[in-house]
Write a protein that holds these residues in place. Structure first.
Motif, short mmCIF file in Angstrom:
data_model
loop_
_atom_site.label_atom_id
_atom_site.label_comp_id
_atom_site.label_asym_id
_atom_site.label_seq_id
_atom_site.Cartn_x
_atom_site.Cartn_y
_atom_site.Cartn_z
N TRP A 21 12.39 -9.75 -6.02
CA TRP A 21 11.44 -8.19 -5.98
C TRP A 21 10.36 -7.91 -5.81
O TRP A 21 9.64 -7.89 -5.48
CB TRP A 21 12.34 -7.83 -7.62
N TRP A 22 9.61 -9.08 -6.86
CA TRP A 22 8.15 -9.92 -6.25
C TRP A 22 7.86 -10.04 -4.46
O TRP A 22 6.91 -9.20 -4.19
CB TRP A 22 7.60 -11.53 -6.14
N LEU A 23 8.44 -10.60 -3.82
CA LEU A 23 8.45 -10.23 -2.39
C LEU A 23 8.34 -8.99 -1.91
O LEU A 23 7.37 -7.78 -1.21
CB LEU A 23 9.76 -11.02 -1.59
N ALA A 24 8.97 -8.34 -1.91
CA ALA A 24 9.32 -6.66 -2.55
C ALA A 24 8.03 -6.36 -2.26
O ALA A 24 6.94 -5.34 -2.13
CB ALA A 24 10.63 -6.12 -2.64
N VAL A 25 7.45 -6.59 -3.92
CA VAL A 25 6.27 -6.00 -4.58
C VAL A 25 4.72 -5.79 -3.47
O VAL A 25 4.27 -5.21 -2.90
CB VAL A 25 6.00 -5.81 -5.91
N ILE A 26 5.12 -7.11 -2.89
CA ILE A 26 3.54 -7.73 -2.09
C ILE A 26 4.01 -6.90 -0.54
O ILE A 26 3.39 -6.61 -0.28
CB ILE A 26 4.33 -9.48 -2.01
N VAL A 27 5.30 -6.52 -0.02
CA VAL A 27 5.09 -6.36 1.22
C VAL A 27 4.40 -4.81 1.14
O VAL A 27 4.24 -4.12 1.93
CB VAL A 27 6.65 -6.25 1.71
N ALA A 28 4.95 -4.55 -0.11
CA ALA A 28 5.04 -2.67 -0.53
C ALA A 28 3.54 -2.71 0.18
O ALA A 28 2.55 -1.55 0.42
CB ALA A 28 5.55 -1.96 -1.51
N ILE A 29 2.45 -3.40 -1.27
CA ILE A 29 1.33 -3.25 -1.71
C ILE A 29 0.85 -3.42 0.10
O ILE A 29 -0.42 -3.14 -0.22
CB ILE A 29 1.11 -4.41 -1.86
N ALA A 30 1.26 -4.85 0.97
CA ALA A 30 0.74 -4.67 1.77
C ALA A 30 0.87 -3.73 2.92
O ALA A 30 -0.15 -3.12 3.68
CB ALA A 30 0.98 -6.13 2.50
N ALA A 31 1.82 -2.68 2.55
CA ALA A 31 2.04 -1.52 3.13
C ALA A 31 0.91 -0.69 2.66
O ALA A 31 0.71 0.01 4.06
CB ALA A 31 4.10 -1.13 3.18
N VAL A 32 0.55 -0.55 1.46
CA VAL A 32 -0.10 0.25 1.81
C VAL A 32 -1.47 0.59 1.94
O VAL A 32 -2.54 1.06 2.09
CB VAL A 32 -0.26 0.43 -0.40
N ALA A 33 -1.93 -0.90 1.73
CA ALA A 33 -3.47 -1.33 2.44
C ALA A 33 -3.88 -1.21 3.76
O ALA A 33 -4.63 -0.32 3.93
CB ALA A 33 -3.72 -2.78 1.82
N GLY A 34 -2.61 -1.87 3.84
CA GLY A 34 -2.87 -1.18 5.56
C GLY A 34 -2.78 -0.12 5.87
O GLY A 34 -3.39 0.41 6.89
N ALA A 35 -1.84 0.94 5.07
CA ALA A 35 -2.18 2.21 5.83
C ALA A 35 -3.30 2.69 5.34
O ALA A 35 -3.83 3.77 6.54
CB ALA A 35 -0.79 2.60 5.63
N TYR A 36 -4.56 2.59 4.23
CA TYR A 36 -5.56 2.76 3.83
C TYR A 36 -6.07 2.66 4.90
O TYR A 36 -7.35 3.49 4.31
CB TYR A 36 -5.72 2.93 1.93
N ALA A 37 -6.04 1.36 5.44
CA ALA A 37 -7.32 0.58 6.49
C ALA A 37 -7.29 1.80 7.65
O ALA A 37 -8.18 1.76 7.76
CB ALA A 37 -7.58 -0.23 6.27
N THR A 38 -6.73 2.45 7.97
CA THR A 38 -5.41 2.52 8.95
C THR A 38 -6.17 3.87 9.31
O THR A 38 -6.97 4.24 10.18
CB THR A 38 -4.28 2.64 9.81
N TRP A 39 -6.12 4.59 8.23
CA TRP A 39 -5.92 5.85 8.32
C TRP A 39 -7.92 6.38 7.19
O TRP A 39 -8.06 7.53 8.45
CB TRP A 39 -5.96 6.41 6.34
N THR A 40 -8.73 4.90 7.03
CA THR A 40 -10.11 5.33 6.97
C THR A 40 -10.41 4.89 8.14
O THR A 40 -11.09 5.65 8.21
CB THR A 40 -10.42 3.97 5.76
N ALA A 41 -10.28 3.61 9.20
CA ALA A 41 -10.51 3.69 10.19
C ALA A 41 -10.78 4.95 11.18
O ALA A 41 -11.46 5.13 11.95
CB ALA A 41 -10.84 2.46 10.72
N ALA A 42 -9.72 5.82 10.91
CA ALA A 42 -9.16 5.86 11.53
C ALA A 42 -10.70 7.94 11.24
O ALA A 42 -10.61 8.98 11.93
CB ALA A 42 -7.78 6.93 11.80
N ARG A 43 -10.62 7.65 10.40
CA ARG A 43 -11.47 9.00 9.87
C ARG A 43 -12.63 8.56 10.20
O ARG A 43 -13.81 9.65 10.67
CB ARG A 43 -10.96 9.00 8.10
N VAL A 44 -13.06 8.08 10.32
CA VAL A 44 -14.88 6.99 10.10
C VAL A 44 -14.77 7.68 12.06
O VAL A 44 -15.93 7.97 12.58
CB VAL A 44 -14.62 5.80 10.19
N GLU A 45 -13.99 6.80 13.41
CA GLU A 45 -13.94 7.00 14.53
C GLU A 45 -13.90 8.49 14.24
O GLU A 45 -15.08 8.78 15.39
CB GLU A 45 -12.92 6.44 14.86
#
Length: 162
Positions: A5-29
């Motif tokens: 379950w820790w691995l699932a939490v880490i993967v979920a946090i990484a996915a959310v952080a990646g999605a936020y970074a992608t969304w922000t980069a697209a917004r800036v562009e």
């Protein structure tokens, strides 16, 4: 060994952080693209206003304004120096048009051209402000977007509608 379950939490946090970074980069562009498009529209409206003024060739009292309009049309805005020259020419044209607004030959075409320039200038200023502000977002700084994207510049021209 790490529980599953820790691995699932880490993967979920990484996915959310990646999605936020992608969304922000697209917004800036996207904001930078909109600022460039607004600048293109502003230049088009400035050219349209100069062409409207050129319709008054040969009318007494419009000689100076027609000469200024010719100087505006002759200066492209490709380089920084040309852009500065264009800003000076636009400001001179705006001041001359303000002086002529009392002339009986003044038409609705000139007035509406000035309103369109003022609106395009305001839209461009708003987009540039938003794009410049987006460059300082933490994710944009971490992704080094400010180094990859050219900084949009304001047009330093007077408001033709006053």
């Amino acid at each position: 060994m790490i529980p599953m379950w820790w691995l699932a939490v880490i993967v979920a946090i990484a996915a959310v952080a990646g999605a936020y970074a992608t969304w922000t980069a697209a917004r800036v562009e996207r904001l930078h693209r909109r600022a460039r498009a607004a600048e293109t529209a502003l230049i088009a409206k400035l050219d349209d206003r100069a062409e409207t003024v050129l319709k008054f060739v040969g009318n007494p009292g419009f000689e100076e304004v027609v000469a200024l309009a010719l100087s505006v049309v002759a200066v492209p805005a490709s380089t920084q120096r040309q852009r500065e020259l264009r800003e000076y020419a636009e400001n001179d044209l705006t001041h001359a048009l303000r002086e002529l607004s009392r002339n009986p030959l003044w038409t609705d075409d000139l007035e509406s051209a000035n309103r369109r320039v003022a609106l395009a200038r305001q839209i461009h200023t708003d987009f540039v402000r938003d794009a410049v502000a987006s460059r300082s977002l933490r994710v944009a700084v971490l992704l080094r977007l400010r180094h990859r994207l050219p900084r949009p510049e304001y047009w330093d021209i007077d408001d033709p509608v006053q």
